[in-house]
Design a protein around this motif. Structure first.
Motif, PDB file in Angstrom:
ATOM      1  N   THR A 141       0.846  -1.193   0.000  1.00  0.00           N
ATOM      2  CA  THR A 141       0.000   0.000   0.000  1.00  0.00           C
ATOM      3  C   THR A 141       0.880   1.240   0.000  1.00  0.00           C
ATOM      4  O   THR A 141       2.088   1.166   0.239  1.00  0.00           O
ATOM      5  N   LYS A 142       0.272   2.363  -0.238  1.00  0.00           N
ATOM      6  CA  LYS A 142       1.014   3.627  -0.243  1.00  0.00           C
ATOM      7  C   LYS A 142       1.679   3.859   1.116  1.00  0.00           C
ATOM      8  O   LYS A 142       2.826   4.293   1.201  1.00  0.00           O
ATOM      9  N   ARG A 143       0.975   3.559   2.178  1.00  0.00           N
ATOM     10  CA  ARG A 143       1.519   3.729   3.529  1.00  0.00           C
ATOM     11  C   ARG A 143       2.694   2.785   3.783  1.00  0.00           C
ATOM     12  O   ARG A 143       3.698   3.175   4.381  1.00  0.00           O
ATOM     13  N   GLU A 144       2.599   1.540   3.310  1.00  0.00           N
ATOM     14  CA  GLU A 144       3.683   0.578   3.499  1.00  0.00           C
ATOM     15  C   GLU A 144       4.933   0.997   2.721  1.00  0.00           C
ATOM     16  O   GLU A 144       6.048   0.887   3.223  1.00  0.00           O
ATOM     17  N   ARG A 145       4.746   1.485   1.499  1.00  0.00           N
ATOM     18  CA  ARG A 145       5.883   1.979   0.720  1.00  0.00           C
ATOM     19  C   ARG A 145       6.547   3.155   1.422  1.00  0.00           C
ATOM     20  O   ARG A 145       7.778   3.226   1.510  1.00  0.00           O
ATOM     21  N   ALA A 146       5.741   4.061   1.946  1.00  0.00           N
ATOM     22  CA  ALA A 146       6.277   5.227   2.654  1.00  0.00           C
ATOM     23  C   ALA A 146       6.995   4.806   3.924  1.00  0.00           C
ATOM     24  O   ALA A 146       8.035   5.384   4.276  1.00  0.00           O
ATOM     25  N   GLU A 147       6.491   3.796   4.605  1.00  0.00           N
ATOM     26  CA  GLU A 147       7.125   3.306   5.829  1.00  0.00           C
ATOM     27  C   GLU A 147       8.522   2.751   5.544  1.00  0.00           C
ATOM     28  O   GLU A 147       9.470   3.028   6.278  1.00  0.00           O
ATOM     29  N   THR A 178      10.866   5.746   4.597  1.00  0.00           N
ATOM     30  CA  THR A 178      11.210   6.539   5.782  1.00  0.00           C
ATOM     31  C   THR A 178      12.216   5.802   6.654  1.00  0.00           C
ATOM     32  O   THR A 178      13.172   6.414   7.146  1.00  0.00           O
TER      33      THR A 178
END
Length: 98
Positions: free
Chosen positions: A11-17, A20
């Motif tokens: 997901t977009k959040r997992e990629r960002a995690e 980061t």
């Protein structure tokens, strides 16, 4: 799992995690995934650790990305040839808390 498939399924959040945790951008991860750039050994290790953590929380949907798949010379992660060759070196499952 290769990084390009990890990024495609995450997901977009997992990629960002993952980005980061590695002090990089998602765009740079895509450059590594597309073989336009190679990760340094340190960055590859960080990506492997962070993808492992994200994969644990994904409920089996994702798998960790092996660090040897993201560097120019993957043999640096394999022990020397000999009788005691036990396969690729791996990153410890824990975060170093011993």
């Amino acid at each position: 799992m290769e990084l390009k498939y990890f990024l495609k399924m995450a997901t977009k959040r997992e990629r960002a995690e993952v980005a980061t945790a590695c002090n990089n951008s998602v765009s740079y991860l895509y450059q590594i995934a597309g073989n336009h750039r190679y990760a340094s050994p340190l960055l590859a290790t960080q990506i492997e650790k962070s993808t492992r953590q994200v994969a644990k929380s994904s409920g089996g949907r994702l798998q960790a990305v092996p660090r040897a798949s993201m560097v120019r010379h993957p043999e640096i992660f394999y022990p020397g040839t000999g009788d005691d060759d036990k396969g690729p070196l791996t990153v410890a499952e824990d975060d170093g808390a011993a």
